[in-house]
Design a protein around this motif. Structure first.
Motif, PDB file in Angstrom:
ATOM      1  N   ARG A 172     -12.359 -53.906 -41.381  1.00 33.46           N
ATOM      2  CA  ARG A 172     -10.990 -54.237 -40.977  1.00 33.46           C
ATOM      3  C   ARG A 172     -10.823 -54.130 -39.469  1.00 33.46           C
ATOM      4  O   ARG A 172     -10.239 -55.007 -38.823  1.00 33.46           O
ATOM      5  CB  ARG A 172     -10.002 -53.297 -41.682  1.00 33.46           C
ATOM      6  N   TYR A 173     -11.373 -53.060 -38.885  1.00 31.03           N
ATOM      7  CA  TYR A 173     -11.269 -52.874 -37.439  1.00 31.03           C
ATOM      8  C   TYR A 173     -12.035 -53.966 -36.700  1.00 31.03           C
ATOM      9  O   TYR A 173     -11.559 -54.503 -35.704  1.00 31.03           O
ATOM     10  CB  TYR A 173     -11.810 -51.492 -37.035  1.00 31.03           C
ATOM     11  N   ARG A 174     -13.220 -54.314 -37.203  1.00 30.75           N
ATOM     12  CA  ARG A 174     -14.031 -55.342 -36.558  1.00 30.75           C
ATOM     13  C   ARG A 174     -13.289 -56.679 -36.534  1.00 30.75           C
ATOM     14  O   ARG A 174     -13.299 -57.395 -35.541  1.00 30.75           O
ATOM     15  CB  ARG A 174     -15.375 -55.493 -37.284  1.00 30.75           C
ATOM     16  N   SER A 175     -12.618 -56.989 -37.643  1.00 35.01           N
ATOM     17  CA  SER A 175     -11.867 -58.235 -37.719  1.00 35.01           C
ATOM     18  C   SER A 175     -10.696 -58.213 -36.750  1.00 35.01           C
ATOM     19  O   SER A 175     -10.420 -59.198 -36.047  1.00 35.01           O
ATOM     20  CB  SER A 175     -11.380 -58.439 -39.156  1.00 35.01           C
ATOM     21  N   TRP A 176      -9.987 -57.075 -36.714  1.00 33.49           N
ATOM     22  CA  TRP A 176      -8.868 -56.958 -35.781  1.00 33.49           C
ATOM     23  C   TRP A 176      -9.356 -57.066 -34.339  1.00 33.49           C
ATOM     24  O   TRP A 176      -8.732 -57.749 -33.519  1.00 33.49           O
ATOM     25  CB  TRP A 176      -8.146 -55.622 -35.967  1.00 33.49           C
ATOM     26  N   TRP A 177     -10.457 -56.418 -34.018  1.00 31.08           N
ATOM     27  CA  TRP A 177     -10.958 -56.411 -32.645  1.00 31.08           C
ATOM     28  C   TRP A 177     -11.276 -57.829 -32.173  1.00 31.08           C
ATOM     29  O   TRP A 177     -10.960 -58.206 -31.049  1.00 31.08           O
ATOM     30  CB  TRP A 177     -12.188 -55.521 -32.543  1.00 31.08           C
ATOM     31  N   ALA A 178     -11.890 -58.639 -33.052  1.00 30.27           N
ATOM     32  CA  ALA A 178     -12.192 -60.021 -32.700  1.00 30.27           C
ATOM     33  C   ALA A 178     -10.905 -60.797 -32.434  1.00 30.27           C
ATOM     34  O   ALA A 178     -10.806 -61.565 -31.463  1.00 30.27           O
ATOM     35  CB  ALA A 178     -12.997 -60.678 -33.814  1.00 30.27           C
ATOM     36  N   ARG A 179      -9.881 -60.615 -33.281  1.00 31.32           N
ATOM     37  CA  ARG A 179      -8.599 -61.291 -33.082  1.00 31.32           C
ATOM     38  C   ARG A 179      -7.913 -60.795 -31.812  1.00 31.32           C
ATOM     39  O   ARG A 179      -7.285 -61.572 -31.077  1.00 31.32           O
ATOM     40  CB  ARG A 179      -7.689 -61.072 -34.288  1.00 31.32           C
TER      41      ARG A 179
END
Length: 338
Positions: free
Chosen positions: A165-172
């Motif tokens: 979840r954090y990885r996805s948020w960080w990319a966005r």
């Protein structure tokens, strides 16, 4: 030129948070760990947040802003927020910017905090902690991958690596904060940062915070700053993550609160506030509705907020309550005191 800013909290003094590299005021609040970090700062200050020109919600620019322009943006944001004098907390690249601001506007600077920061970006004969030319080239080459997948900078925050979840948020977050071209231009600009000459003239109380084992800027950078800034206090914290809201964020926050207020807040657990007592009024309200079986959309309609806001509040609550899902929340609700 419009600079996006936000004021959170109503504490007895102003605190301007100067993010490193890029930021996005809206997207920041979508990540529970970062949202809690900001809320904790706002619990003992009047917190002023902003996106530097060319990034986030601020106006885009054709060319990366100069160091002087970025410093003037801090002054303009303080003026707009009605802040005559504030403490500055600079994270990473925000550290040198805050240092120069304090030297240029001492009458408007209450105190200075540099976290995970440095005096010079590139290595020099008498500054071995900076980047080598090879590392700089590799850094630039990683920009495209970062904006595609987010798997570039996150390597320097190992605690978050396993959190999809954090990885996805960080990319966005990166994509929302700046275009790949602007990001590369900002990196090139940052590579020219060198504030060594002004350090002996820093005129305000200064705290240098650095995680000893972090993998982005060597702790030698912090030790150099502490030696050169008169009266600076150096606090080395255990940890391997670069950004302060990943890992033991509460250890960082305790030092900031103690430095700025002279007291430590009540214990809040290893990383954030824990237990049902740490829930905000809104979080508690949403958690109770979720336990009753209402969907995020139903809760949003009932409370006149967006379903994304509901999900963000739930994610914050999960962290505080030590649960991983809505199912676990419902199963343990009574034991958790919900």
């Amino acid at each position: 030129m419009s600079i996006a800013y936000q004021v959170v909290g109503s504490g007895p003094f102003d605190l301007v948070l100067v993010h490193g590299f890029v930021s996005h005021l809206d997207a920041a609040w979508e990540e529970p760990h970062l949202a809690q970090f900001l809320n904790r700062l706002a619990s003992f200050s009047r917190l002023i947040l902003f996106d530097k020109r060319g990034t986030g919600l601020s106006d885009p620019v054709a060319e990366p802003p100069t160091f002087a322009e970025r410093m003037d943006d801090v002054r303009a944001v303080m003026d707009a927020a009605g802040s005559d004098r504030a403490a500055l907390m600079g994270i990473s690249e925000g550290g040198p910017l805050s240092i120069v601001f304090a030297c240029t506007y001492p009458e408007r600077t209450l105190a200075l905090i540099a976290y995970g920061s440095y005096a010079r970006w590139l290595a020099d004969e008498d500054y071995p902690w900076g980047r080598s030319p090879e590392e700089f080239a590799s850094f630039l080459a990683g920009i495209e991958r970062a904006w595609n997948t987010g798997e570039w900078w996150i390597q320097h925050n190992p605690t978050a690596l396993a959190d999809e979840r954090y990885r996805s948020w960080w990319a966005r977050y990166l994509r929302a904060s700046a275009s790949p071209g602007m990001a590369a231009a900002l990196v090139k600009m940052n590579s020219q940062i060198d504030v060594r000459d002004v350090l002996p003239g820093v005129p305000v109380p200064t705290l240098i915070l650095h995680r000893t084992k972090e993998q982005w800027f060597d702790v030698g950078n912090a030790r150099y700053l502490a030696r050169r800034i008169p009266g600076a206090e150096l606090v080395e914290l255990p940890g391997v993550d670069h950004v302060p809201w990943v890992g033991d964020a509460e250890a960082v926050l305790r030092e900031v609160e103690l430095f700025l207020t002279g007291t430590r807040g009540r214990p809040r657990g290893a990383a954030f506030g824990i237990g049902a007592q740490a829930l905000t009024r809104r979080e508690r309200e949403i958690v109770r509705l979720a336990v009753e079986g209402q969907s995020a959309l139903a809760i949003a309609n009932r409370l006149y907020i967006s379903d994304r806001t509901v999900e963000t509040h739930l994610a914050n609550a999960y962290i505080k309550l030590g649960v991983a899902s809505r199912v676990e929340l419902a199963r343990r609700a009574e034991a958790l005191g919900i």
